[in-house]
Scaffold this motif. Structure first.
Motif, PDB file in Angstrom:
ATOM      1  N   PHE A 135      -7.612   1.857  -2.093  1.00  0.00           N
ATOM      2  CA  PHE A 135      -7.381   1.241  -0.788  1.00  0.00           C
ATOM      3  C   PHE A 135      -8.661   0.593  -0.265  1.00  0.00           C
ATOM      4  O   PHE A 135      -9.744   1.154  -0.344  1.00  0.00           O
ATOM      5  CB  PHE A 135      -6.898   2.306   0.196  1.00  0.00           C
ATOM      6  N   ASN A 136      -8.500  -0.616   0.263  1.00  0.00           N
ATOM      7  CA  ASN A 136      -9.566  -1.334   0.950  1.00  0.00           C
ATOM      8  C   ASN A 136     -10.719  -1.729   0.029  1.00  0.00           C
ATOM      9  O   ASN A 136     -11.840  -1.957   0.473  1.00  0.00           O
ATOM     10  CB  ASN A 136     -10.114  -0.502   2.114  1.00  0.00           C
ATOM     11  N   SER A 137     -10.457  -1.795  -1.294  1.00  0.00           N
ATOM     12  CA  SER A 137     -11.511  -2.214  -2.227  1.00  0.00           C
ATOM     13  C   SER A 137     -11.329  -3.648  -2.685  1.00  0.00           C
ATOM     14  O   SER A 137     -12.179  -4.181  -3.415  1.00  0.00           O
ATOM     15  CB  SER A 137     -11.542  -1.291  -3.449  1.00  0.00           C
ATOM     16  N   GLY A 138     -10.233  -4.296  -2.296  1.00  0.00           N
ATOM     17  CA  GLY A 138      -9.981  -5.666  -2.713  1.00  0.00           C
ATOM     18  C   GLY A 138      -9.268  -5.727  -4.050  1.00  0.00           C
ATOM     19  O   GLY A 138      -9.243  -4.770  -4.828  1.00  0.00           O
ATOM     20  N   PRO A 181      -4.378   6.587  -0.268  1.00  0.00           N
ATOM     21  CA  PRO A 181      -3.670   5.300  -0.306  1.00  0.00           C
ATOM     22  C   PRO A 181      -4.241   4.402  -1.390  1.00  0.00           C
ATOM     23  O   PRO A 181      -5.445   4.385  -1.650  1.00  0.00           O
ATOM     24  CB  PRO A 181      -3.909   4.732   1.099  1.00  0.00           C
ATOM     25  N   MET A 182      -3.372   3.639  -2.048  1.00  0.00           N
ATOM     26  CA  MET A 182      -3.760   2.673  -3.074  1.00  0.00           C
ATOM     27  C   MET A 182      -2.966   1.390  -2.845  1.00  0.00           C
ATOM     28  O   MET A 182      -1.897   1.405  -2.236  1.00  0.00           O
ATOM     29  CB  MET A 182      -3.491   3.221  -4.483  1.00  0.00           C
ATOM     30  N   VAL A 213       0.870  -1.189   0.000  1.00  0.00           N
ATOM     31  CA  VAL A 213       0.000   0.000   0.000  1.00  0.00           C
ATOM     32  C   VAL A 213       0.899   1.229   0.000  1.00  0.00           C
ATOM     33  O   VAL A 213       1.817   1.334   0.824  1.00  0.00           O
ATOM     34  CB  VAL A 213      -0.939   0.022   1.226  1.00  0.00           C
ATOM     35  N   PHE A 214       0.648   2.148  -0.926  1.00  0.00           N
ATOM     36  CA  PHE A 214       1.474   3.350  -1.052  1.00  0.00           C
ATOM     37  C   PHE A 214       0.582   4.587  -1.155  1.00  0.00           C
ATOM     38  O   PHE A 214      -0.631   4.503  -1.369  1.00  0.00           O
ATOM     39  CB  PHE A 214       2.365   3.251  -2.293  1.00  0.00           C
ATOM     40  N   ALA A 215       1.208   5.741  -1.024  1.00  0.00           N
ATOM     41  CA  ALA A 215       0.528   7.031  -1.236  1.00  0.00           C
ATOM     42  C   ALA A 215       1.565   8.058  -1.627  1.00  0.00           C
ATOM     43  O   ALA A 215       2.718   8.021  -1.157  1.00  0.00           O
ATOM     44  CB  ALA A 215      -0.210   7.473   0.017  1.00  0.00           C
ATOM     45  N   LEU A 247      -2.597  -8.154   3.527  1.00  0.00           N
ATOM     46  CA  LEU A 247      -2.292  -7.158   4.550  1.00  0.00           C
ATOM     47  C   LEU A 247      -3.495  -6.939   5.451  1.00  0.00           C
ATOM     48  O   LEU A 247      -4.652  -7.016   5.005  1.00  0.00           O
ATOM     49  CB  LEU A 247      -1.899  -5.832   3.897  1.00  0.00           C
ATOM     50  N   ALA A 248      -3.231  -6.661   6.716  1.00  0.00           N
ATOM     51  CA  ALA A 248      -4.303  -6.264   7.650  1.00  0.00           C
ATOM     52  C   ALA A 248      -4.489  -4.757   7.504  1.00  0.00           C
ATOM     53  O   ALA A 248      -3.870  -3.956   8.216  1.00  0.00           O
ATOM     54  CB  ALA A 248      -3.921  -6.641   9.083  1.00  0.00           C
ATOM     55  N   LEU A 249      -5.334  -4.383   6.573  1.00  0.00           N
ATOM     56  CA  LEU A 249      -5.459  -2.958   6.210  1.00  0.00           C
ATOM     57  C   LEU A 249      -5.884  -2.079   7.381  1.00  0.00           C
ATOM     58  O   LEU A 249      -5.479  -0.910   7.472  1.00  0.00           O
ATOM     59  CB  LEU A 249      -6.459  -2.810   5.051  1.00  0.00           C
TER      60      LEU A 249
END
Length: 546
Positions: free
Chosen positions: A219-222, A198-199, A92-94, A274-276
């Motif tokens: 982010f967090n969309s699977g 974040p993506m 995960v980056f930003a 990852l445990a987002l």
């Protein structure tokens, strides 16, 4: 000294053994849900934040930063012609634009390289991967997946917001604008790499199929089922037996921050998810977000309170005006000779029909009790719809009066619409209403003294009767004034008022020539238009009634 050397020798053997074991582990995997206690190797301007973010670059121009897993990883077996193993990674980056919301200072890349730190690599468009001399060399043995935010024409970039697979050079083997495929519709949806949001990225190599897949998503969309990039390429000639994995990033002329908040890697298998929810929070961009209560609720509440306060003030002002008493100047000096409307309103309980005693000329009569003295009273409320004339109204008032002079003054407030005493505009003197009306009588135009607000809505004979009778009742000599009995007779037309032709008018006074109706007294009316003389009209205004 010997003991120290022995210890150092043993430590070197241990490190070599661990490195060999790590390099030989074909199923190696690791996961970082944040980098609070990570053992990554960083160089350049890369650092870890206090809350566990991997910050590859900071607000520094023309610099690069690297972060690598500290140990080499076995990507092939020891035979010279062996194939590269499969691997899978996700992170995960930003990217935060520090100066301008639509401009950025280059991008970030996931790297598989033969060395840590990529010695000699340049910042800016080289992303900390290569330099002018080695870009494109087969001896680089580097695989990179770039998330590029600057369009570099020398590397044939498609735009300033793209994802590319780079092998040994920055001219991508394949690239596409940053986007992802939505599973439900299959539609390609764009993403903005420098949005500060974040993506998540997935990079997977299938050693059997010789295929590299790169997938991008919010982010967090699977993970989407369809990758953004797919490249058929055998990485066996590119990879050495042992390689390092990590990240590289660089800045240019525009200040930029590149972050990685979580990373998972696996050889010959699927990287662990990852445990987002456990990942460290990214720094806030722009001003602190205010709650809806502060931005919407509080202003609405304040506006409502202000409106209620204004409404309350308006209500109080209107109520005061409703019950306000307008006092004449003579009342201010001698005291009001009336009841306050507010007291009468309260006494009659708002002129309710329950207290109605009856109806007569000019309005209704109500029963009331004064709040101060508890005295019972009868209050007549004048009706503007009454069809009776001025003569009837004045006659009714006269039948209840005992002060002839006050009644005369009353007749002239009613008929002229003026106060008994008014200041002159052109001097410090005052003008007496009786003198003023008497002047019109002397000039033969007494009706000109009428209240101009009456317009034409009056009976000439009645108005002339009221004006003349007002002057007679306001005579300076009490004995020269008519009695109440005579006034009522004049008003009810039982006795005619002396005509103007039967009166002797001169500059020194007014006398009745035949004395009809006034045999028992003589009448004189000094013509003083000011306040001089002991027998002036001003004196009469201050004298007692008959």
């Amino acid at each position: 000294m010997e003991n120290s050397l022995t210890m150092l020798f043993k430590l070197a053997i241990l490190i070599s053994l661990l490195t060999s074991l790590a390099a030989g582990d074909e199923t190696l995997g690791f996961i970082y849900n944040g980098f609070q206690s990570a053992n990554l190797t960083v160089d350049g301007i890369a650092e870890f934040t206090s809350n566990g973010l991997l910050k590859l670059t900071n607000n520094t121009r023309q610099k690069s930063g690297h972060a690598f897993y500290p140990n080499p990883i076995s990507f092939k077996n020891s035979s010279s012609n062996s194939s590269a193993f499969s691997f899978s990674t996700t992170f995960v980056f930003a990217i935060h634009a520090a100066e301008y919301p639509t401009l950025n200072g280059h991008g970030i890349a996931f790297v598989v390289a033969p060395t840590r730190g990529l010695p000699g690599a340049r910042p800016s468009q080289y992303l900390g991967l290569f330099n002018e001399a080695n870009n494109g060399n087969a001896s680089n043995h580097v695989l990179a997946v770039e998330l590029d935010t600057i369009q570099s024409s020398e590397f044939f970039d498609i735009n300033d917001n793209h994802v590319g697979i780079d092998i040994n050079q920055l001219k991508s083997n394949i690239s596409a604008p940053a986007a992802y495929y939505e599973d439900r519709t299959g539609q390609l949806k764009n993403l903005t790499l420098i949005s500060g949001k974040p993506m998540q990225v997935w990079v997977e190599y299938n050693g059997d199929q010789k295929k590299i897949d790169v997938t991008l998503a919010p982010f967090n969309s699977g993970k989407p089922r369809t990758p953004l990039l797919s490249l058929r390429y055998d990485l066996s000639p590119i990879f050495n037996n042992a390689m390092y994995v990590g990240f590289s990033s660089s800045t240019g002329s525009v200040l930029t921050n590149h972050y990685v908040s979580g990373w998972s890697f696996k050889m010959n298998g699927q990287a662990q998810e990852l445990a987002l929810s456990q990942l460290p929070k990214l720094p806030r961009i722009g001003p602190k977000r205010r709650s809806k209560f502060l931005t919407i609720g509080l202003p609405v509440i304040l506006a409502s309170l202000i409106l209620a306060a204004v409404s309350g003030v308006v209500y109080v002002i209107r109520r005061k005006r409703k019950f306000a008493e307008v006092l004449e100047e003579w009342e201010l000096e001698y005291g009001p000779q009336r009841f306050k409307y507010k007291d009468l309103y309260i006494a009659t309980k708002g002129f309710k029909d329950k207290g109605l005693l009856g109806s007569g000329g000019f309005g209704r009569v109500y029963k009331g009790v004064l709040p101060s003295s508890k005295q019972e009273i009868a209050v007549k409320r004048i009706s503007h719809e009454s069809r009776q004339g001025m003569r009837e109204f004045v006659a009714e008032i006269a039948s209840r009066s005992t002060d002839v002079f006050a009644f005369g003054a009353f007749l002239l407030e009613v008929a002229c619409g003026r106060r008994p005493i008014e200041p002159r505009a052109e001097s410090e003197d005052v003008e007496i209403l009786v003198d003023w009306v008497f002047g019109f009588w002397c000039r033969g135009g007494i009706l000109e003294a009428r209240d101009q607000n009456l317009g034409s809505d009056y009976v000439v004979e009645e108005l002339e009767l009221v004006l003349k009778l007002g002057l007679m009742c306001s005579h300076s000599e009490p004995t020269a004034r008519p009695s109440m009995r005579q006034i009522v007779q004049y008003l009810e037309k039982d006795t005619p008022l002396p005509e103007l032709s039967s009166l002797g008018i001169s500059a020194t006074g007014l006398t009745f020539t035949d004395g009809e109706g006034f045999d028992d007294f003589a009448m004189s009316y000094p013509s003083t238009m000011g306040l001089t003389g002991s027998s002036s009209i001003a004196d009469s205004l201050l004298s007692g009634g008959r």
